[in-house]
Motif scaffolding. Structure first.
Motif, PDB file in Angstrom:
ATOM      1  N   UNK A 162     -28.770  24.428   1.044  1.00  0.00           N
ATOM      2  CA  UNK A 162     -28.197  23.381   1.817  1.00  0.00           C
ATOM      3  C   UNK A 162     -28.013  23.601   3.395  1.00  0.00           C
TER       4      UNK A 162
ATOM      5  N   UNK B  43     -21.389  23.441  13.664  1.00  0.00           N
ATOM      6  CA  UNK B  43     -20.428  22.375  13.668  1.00  0.00           C
ATOM      7  C   UNK B  43     -20.484  21.591  12.429  1.00  0.00           C
ATOM      8  N   UNK B  44     -21.516  21.337  11.738  1.00  0.00           N
ATOM      9  CA  UNK B  44     -21.476  20.434  10.551  1.00  0.00           C
ATOM     10  C   UNK B  44     -20.838  21.562   9.363  1.00  0.00           C
TER      11      UNK B  44
ATOM     12  N   UNK C  93     -21.362  21.181  -6.480  1.00  0.00           N
ATOM     13  CA  UNK C  93     -22.167  21.596  -7.645  1.00  0.00           C
ATOM     14  C   UNK C  93     -21.958  22.733  -8.192  1.00  0.00           C
ATOM     15  N   UNK C  94     -21.783  23.801  -7.202  1.00  0.00           N
ATOM     16  CA  UNK C  94     -21.561  25.156  -7.418  1.00  0.00           C
ATOM     17  C   UNK C  94     -20.129  25.231  -8.065  1.00  0.00           C
TER      18      UNK C  94
ATOM     19  N   UNK D  39     -23.904  16.721   2.989  1.00  0.00           N
ATOM     20  CA  UNK D  39     -24.848  17.500   2.444  1.00  0.00           C
ATOM     21  C   UNK D  39     -24.129  18.896   1.955  1.00  0.00           C
ATOM     22  N   UNK D  40     -23.390  19.460   2.836  1.00  0.00           N
ATOM     23  CA  UNK D  40     -22.929  20.798   2.424  1.00  0.00           C
ATOM     24  C   UNK D  40     -21.806  20.607   1.294  1.00  0.00           C
TER      25      UNK D  40
ATOM     26  N   UNK E 179     -19.186  17.999   6.095  1.00  0.00           N
ATOM     27  CA  UNK E 179     -20.527  17.438   5.998  1.00  0.00           C
ATOM     28  C   UNK E 179     -20.860  17.168   4.613  1.00  0.00           C
TER      29      UNK E 179
ATOM     30  N   UNK F 108     -23.819  31.420  -2.527  1.00  0.00           N
ATOM     31  CA  UNK F 108     -24.371  30.954  -3.533  1.00  0.00           C
ATOM     32  C   UNK F 108     -25.589  30.197  -3.193  1.00  0.00           C
TER      33      UNK F 108
ATOM     34  N   UNK G 138     -20.111  34.614   9.948  1.00  0.00           N
ATOM     35  CA  UNK G 138     -19.447  34.265   8.713  1.00  0.00           C
ATOM     36  C   UNK G 138     -18.191  34.965   8.180  1.00  0.00           C
TER      37      UNK G 138
ATOM     38  N   UNK H 141     -29.543  22.162   6.814  1.00  0.00           N
ATOM     39  CA  UNK H 141     -28.863  21.715   7.931  1.00  0.00           C
ATOM     40  C   UNK H 141     -29.406  22.378   9.172  1.00  0.00           C
TER      41      UNK H 141
ATOM     42  N   UNK I  50     -22.292  28.429   7.667  1.00  0.00           N
ATOM     43  CA  UNK I  50     -21.648  29.527   7.893  1.00  0.00           C
ATOM     44  C   UNK I  50     -22.581  30.771   7.927  1.00  0.00           C
TER      45      UNK I  50
ATOM     46  N   UNK J 208     -23.434  20.198  -1.981  1.00  0.00           N
ATOM     47  CA  UNK J 208     -23.719  21.523  -2.714  1.00  0.00           C
ATOM     48  C   UNK J 208     -22.710  22.421  -3.372  1.00  0.00           C
ATOM     49  N   UNK J 209     -21.272  22.400  -2.546  1.00  0.00           N
ATOM     50  CA  UNK J 209     -20.282  23.063  -2.804  1.00  0.00           C
ATOM     51  C   UNK J 209     -19.742  22.553  -4.267  1.00  0.00           C
TER      52      UNK J 209
ATOM     53  N   UNK K 279     -14.599  19.022  13.838  1.00  0.00           N
ATOM     54  CA  UNK K 279     -15.044  17.403  13.792  1.00  0.00           C
ATOM     55  C   UNK K 279     -14.483  16.924  12.720  1.00  0.00           C
TER      56      UNK K 279
ATOM     57  N   UNK L 289     -27.234  27.322  -4.058  1.00  0.00           N
ATOM     58  CA  UNK L 289     -27.280  25.942  -3.751  1.00  0.00           C
ATOM     59  C   UNK L 289     -26.682  25.600  -2.287  1.00  0.00           C
ATOM     60  N   UNK L 290     -25.821  26.621  -1.768  1.00  0.00           N
ATOM     61  CA  UNK L 290     -25.103  26.079  -0.691  1.00  0.00           C
ATOM     62  C   UNK L 290     -26.041  27.061   0.420  1.00  0.00           C
TER      63      UNK L 290
ATOM     64  N   UNK M 173     -16.980  33.498  -4.314  1.00  0.00           N
ATOM     65  CA  UNK M 173     -18.392  33.103  -4.277  1.00  0.00           C
ATOM     66  C   UNK M 173     -18.766  32.413  -2.963  1.00  0.00           C
ATOM     67  N   UNK M 174     -17.644  32.166  -2.275  1.00  0.00           N
ATOM     68  CA  UNK M 174     -17.880  31.973  -0.764  1.00  0.00           C
ATOM     69  C   UNK M 174     -17.577  30.512  -0.534  1.00  0.00           C
ATOM     70  N   UNK M 175     -17.083  29.852  -1.633  1.00  0.00           N
ATOM     71  CA  UNK M 175     -16.777  28.375  -1.504  1.00  0.00           C
ATOM     72  C   UNK M 175     -15.656  28.172  -0.541  1.00  0.00           C
ATOM     73  N   UNK M 176     -15.450  27.188   0.241  1.00  0.00           N
ATOM     74  CA  UNK M 176     -14.171  27.098   0.952  1.00  0.00           C
ATOM     75  C   UNK M 176     -13.654  25.577   0.679  1.00  0.00           C
TER      76      UNK M 176
END
Lengths: 517, 417
Positions: free
Chosen positions: B273, B228-229, A349-350, A342-343, A340, B267, B143, B277, B232, A346-347, A228, B269-270, A256-259
């Motif tokens: 979130x 979709x949003x 912020x981290x 909201x997601x 998105x 993490x 994931x 969702x 993961x 949050x990313x 999307x 915070x994620x 840390x898993x951020x993309x």
């Protein structure tokens, strides 16, 4: 396996039986398809020479069946076939070095199916990147693949060379986005790769055709994972005192898993030039006007200065190395999240916490937005450098994090002997990163420029291999790097040759590339 | 002949490492050069060799040969090659020999706060080489993707004894991805001796979520919307009401409804979130949040060892992959057809990614029930995981490739034959 003696006229006649009038042997067309954007050939063109590798014929197929028929015909006659998209490759991969047929796929540019529900889309491979994105955008989707060449490169070219877009850290490289391919092999057989059941023994064929640079098959269609269109895009600039600190920050974010979608860390020189070039950009005040006589003289003087300075690249690099820290040379990181709301929030912020922890300084949205506005410009600026008598090229290598900084230092030092060199780190992974070097140099004359050009590549590639990096991250091998490929692959070259034998037994597909005959 | 073969093999790998097993020899080389030596013996005597690990793959060597085809005379057992060659905690990759058992590797990693990731339990009973060589379905997470995609470097001994090292790199554009000749290749083109795979830090946070929905379709749709949003999740599983109750997870779930379970890591915070969702997606479809407990229970019982005496292969485990849009139909179709044939079955949906997912069925093994399940899965648009449908020109290309790389045909062809 020498080519059978076939006259061009006979071949043209046979091809006309397949594609009607969509065949050309006109000299102007043959010259137009005699090269891609490999900078080394541009050195010759600037000198007034014609492009070095004119094909005998150009064919414009419109269907997969036509492609198959052309290849069958060429295989019987042992005529080389070079698949050609938009010709924006920078390694000579699409140059028809052995003549023969250039297969221009741009007329195969349809969106075959777009399934917004399943998030899958199938396109013919001659479609230009920009058109592909528009087709998806109309349906609220995106592929997320945005190379700076997006307006002058095709889907087939991306797949053939394992392309990466500017947002690859989030969406993946093209090999991560391709689900299945329709391919015509060197025997002219049509097959579908990538739909093998997971449990079936045998290779993952799609991943063998991707990156094969037209040597194993002609990719005619691809089914891609689409997503999307993002709801938000949050871009920010960050400043780091040194490259090493910036790299550490990126590594932490990814691990840390951020993309993030955008990760671009510019080294000191690249950051400096980035800042100076983006000043005044987008302010609308730099309206063009006809240059005055004085301006032309100043331009001429600048050209002369540039060429003279670049002829002494070693001292120039040392001087800049000493100067940049004094004028506050720091490194700029552009970091962007999209998707998105909201997601993403949050990313962000981290990410903010991580970047502050390693000593990053938040520069706000400005640098990010400025980068976004000029993100495709690079593909159109090369000719200006050449016009000024200098030359420019890029070298994109990659390694795991334990080697990234050594690789950066080694390649920089190797290239700096003959060129002004800068770099950015723009495609990041939890386990490593790519480094994108840009180098600018000049020679006294064309022979000297070519000698320097070759010396720069030799030094850069040798340093890359010694530092444990891979020769290319997303431009491919083509002609420019094939000399170094055997050292990288070792016995893997035998695997490549076995694949060639299995898929192109007549040896007609893009011969003379990827270290293959 | 066989005595001479046994002697040659003993000389290659040491006398204690060759055992007779029916008509074949199991040979345990201690290092890659010994692998090459065993292959040289096989070439000289024209004896088929099959690399094996922990033999957890459904295609066990004894059953692998089609009737009338030669059985492997040498089982090249990699389980003496168990060295962890390099643990790179900066890049988060580990380089290990192929014979290491995945759970031993995982235990070593866990001691250092690291993990391979949340792969399904059966992954951990295999050797590293085994899970890479057999592209076993179901060894994937939403994931991290399928287990073989964590592989970023590989060493392989080819049939003629040459070794190919594909160096570790995050990504490359240096020709085709040659690792893909061997990942999922079931040893037909070469013997994997070592691999570099991506690992993870143990996550900062792991949270569990469970939602009751009115149907499997609604649960699937909610999971799909969350992904979709951009969520993961580490793992998602869906049971219908009856199976949720049968699994002891049914509190608060209508017998005619469905249970959606999720495990989210990363993490904090994620992760929070992502949970919001998922909750919003479930809520929009009339779902009720059940708190963490059902998902926690599922997660802790996941991968529990089979009870003593239970034969792992006595029960048919049938897996079907399908696009998300068809998954619910596959699920219902297979259930209904088995029920009509009088075969009770348990089932769940799992291993989702943005484009697809898997349906898992367990029922009493019988040829008839197997055929019924298969037929209805295909009719509903699913692809049984053990299907062998490769395009004909590619099948022919694989033949030539095999001929090029193993002209004497000593690497056992197994199901390819």
């Amino acid at each position: 396996m020498g080519p059978a003696v076939v006259s061009r006229k006979d071949l043209a006649r046979a091809l006309k039986d397949v594609v009607g009038g969509r065949v050309s042997q006109v000299p102007a067309d043959r010259r137009a398809y005699a090269r891609d954007l490999w900078p080394r050939t541009i050195l010759a063109l600037r000198d007034g020479e014609t492009a070095p590798y004119p094909p005998d014929l150009i064919v414009w197929p419109e269907t997969t069946d036509e492609v198959a028929a052309i290849i069958k015909l060429a295989a019987q006659r042992r005529i080389p076939v070079t698949p050609f998209g938009a010709g924006s490759g920078v390694c000579g991969g699409a140059a028809p070095t052995r003549g023969g047929i250039v297969l221009d796929l741009k007329r195969m540019s349809r969106a075959v199916s777009i399934d917004a529900d399943a998030l899958e889309a199938t396109f013919e491979c001659g479609i230009l990147g920009d058109h592909l994105e528009h087709e998806l955008a109309r349906r609220g989707l995106t592929l997320g693949h945005f190379p700076s060449s997006i307006m002058c490169s095709t889907l087939g070219g991306w797949l053939a060379a394992r392309s990466a877009g500017q947002l690859s850290t989030k969406y993946g490289k093209i090999e991560d986005l391709a689900l299945a391919l329709e391919v015509v092999t060197g025997a002219g057989e049509v097959c579908v790769a990538g739909r093998e059941p997971r449990g079936a023994p045998g290779p993952d064929w799609a991943q063998l055709f991707i990156g094969s640079e037209g040597t194993l098959g002609v990719i005619t269609r691809a089914t891609l994972r689409v997503r999307p269109a993002p709801e938000v895009r949050l871009l920010r600039g960050w400043e780091f005192p040194r490259v090493a600190v910036g790299c550490e920050a990126i590594r932490r974010l990814l691990q840390r898993g951020l993309r993030p979608a955008v990760v671009r860390l510019y080294d000191e020189l690249d950051s400096f030039l980035h800042r100076s070039s983006s000043k005044g950009a987008g302010d609308g005040k730099s309206a063009p006007h006809a240059p005055t006589d004085l301006e032309l003289r100043v331009e001429g003087a600048k050209k002369w200065l540039l060429r003279s300075a670049l002829a002494y690249a070693g001292p120039l690099n040392s001087a800049l190395g000493a100067l940049l820290p004094r004028i506050g040379g720091t490194c700029l990181l552009i970091l962007g999240f999209e998707g998105d709301r909201e997601l993403c929030e949050s990313e962000v912020r981290v990410a903010q916490g991580e970047l502050e922890r390693v000593g990053g300084k938040d520069l706000g949205e400005g640098p990010g937005l400025r980068w976004f506005d000029s993100r495709y410009k690079i593909s159109f600026q090369q000719s200006k450098v050449f016009e000024n008598g200098a030359f420019v090229d890029t070298m994109e290598v990659a390694a795991t994090w334990d080697r990234v900084l050594d690789l950066y230092a080694a390649v920089r030092a190797a290239v700096a002997r003959n060129a002004l060199v800068m770099a950015h780190f723009s495609h990041a992974y939890p386990e490593g990163c790519s480094i994108y070097f840009t180098f600018v140099s000049a020679g006294r004359d064309r022979a000297d420029a070519e000698r320097r050009y070759d010396a720069i590549w030799r030094a850069g590639m040798t340093a890359t291999l010694a530092a444990g990096g891979v020769l290319s991250h997303h431009h491919g091998i083509g002609m420019s790097k094939q000399k170094y490929l055997p050292e990288e692959l070792g016995a893997g070259m035998d695997l490549l040759r076995a694949l060639k034998q299995a898929l192109d037994p007549a040896g007609i597909l893009n011969p003379g590339k990827l270290g293959l005959p | 002949m066989t005595v001479a073969l046994a002697r040659a093999l003993s000389e290659a790998v040491g006398p204690g490492h060759v055992t007779r097993e029916g008509k074949s020899y199991t040979v345990q080389p201690g290092a890659p050069p010994e692998v090459a030596h065993v292959l040289a013996i096989a070439r000289e005597r024209k004896v088929p060799v099959m690399p094996v690990g922990a033999r957890t793959h459904a295609q066990s060597p004894d059953g692998a040969a089609a009737p009338g085809k030669p059985k492997p005379e040498i089982l090249l057992d990699t389980r003496r090659m168990t060295n962890l060659l390099h643990l790179d905690e900066l890049s988060l990759v580990v380089h290990a020999q192929a014979g290491i058992e995945v759970r031993a590797l995982e235990a070593t990693l866990n001691e250092r706060g690291l993990t391979l990731g949340d792969f399904p339990a059966e992954t951990y009973r295999s050797t590293l080489g085994g899970i890479l060589a057999a592209r076993a379905p179901g060894r994937a997470t939403s994931r991290l993707g399928p287990i073989e995609s964590t592989c970023i470097g590989l060493s392989v001994v080819l049939a003629d004894g040459r070794t190919v090292h594909i160096k570790a790199a995050p990504r490359r554009a240096t020709g085709p991805d040659l690792m893909r000749l061997f990942l999922g290749g079931e040893g037909i083109l070469g013997v994997i001796t070592a691999a570099v795979v991506r690992i993870q830090r143990l996550p900062d946070a792991r949270i569990f979520a469970a939602h009751a929905l009115s149907s499997v379709d609604a649960a699937l749709d909610a999971a799909r919307q969350a992904m979709r949003r951009g969520a993961r999740p580490a793992a998602v599983r869906i049971y219908d009401g009856a199976d949720a109750h049968a699994s002891g997870l049914g509190t608060g779930v209508d017998a005619a409804g469905a249970l959606l379970l999720a495990s989210l890591t990363g993490a904090s915070a994620i992760v929070d979130a992502e949970a919001r969702v998922l909750e919003a997606a479930a809520h929009e479809r009339g779902g009720t949040a059940l708190g963490a407990a059902p998902a926690e229970k599922w997660w802790s019982s996941r991968g529990a060892p089979a009870s003593p005496g239970e034969q792992p292969h006595a029960e048919a485990r049938f897996q079907v992959a399908a696009p998300l849009g068809q998954l619910a139909a596959v699920y219902r179709g297979v259930r209904a057809s088995l029920l009509a044939a009088g075969v009770p079955c348990r089932a769940y949906l799992a291993h989702f990614h943005e484009g697809g997912g898997c349906a898992y069925f367990a029922f009493a093994r019988a040829e008839a029930s197997d055929a019924v399940a298969r037929e209805s899965a295909v009719a509903a648009g699913g692809r049984p995981a053990d299907e062998l449908g490769v395009d004909a020109p590619l099948q022919a290309a694989l033949r030539t490739l095999k001929q090029e790389l193993d002209p004497q045909g000593i690497l056992f062809e197994g199901r390819l034959a």
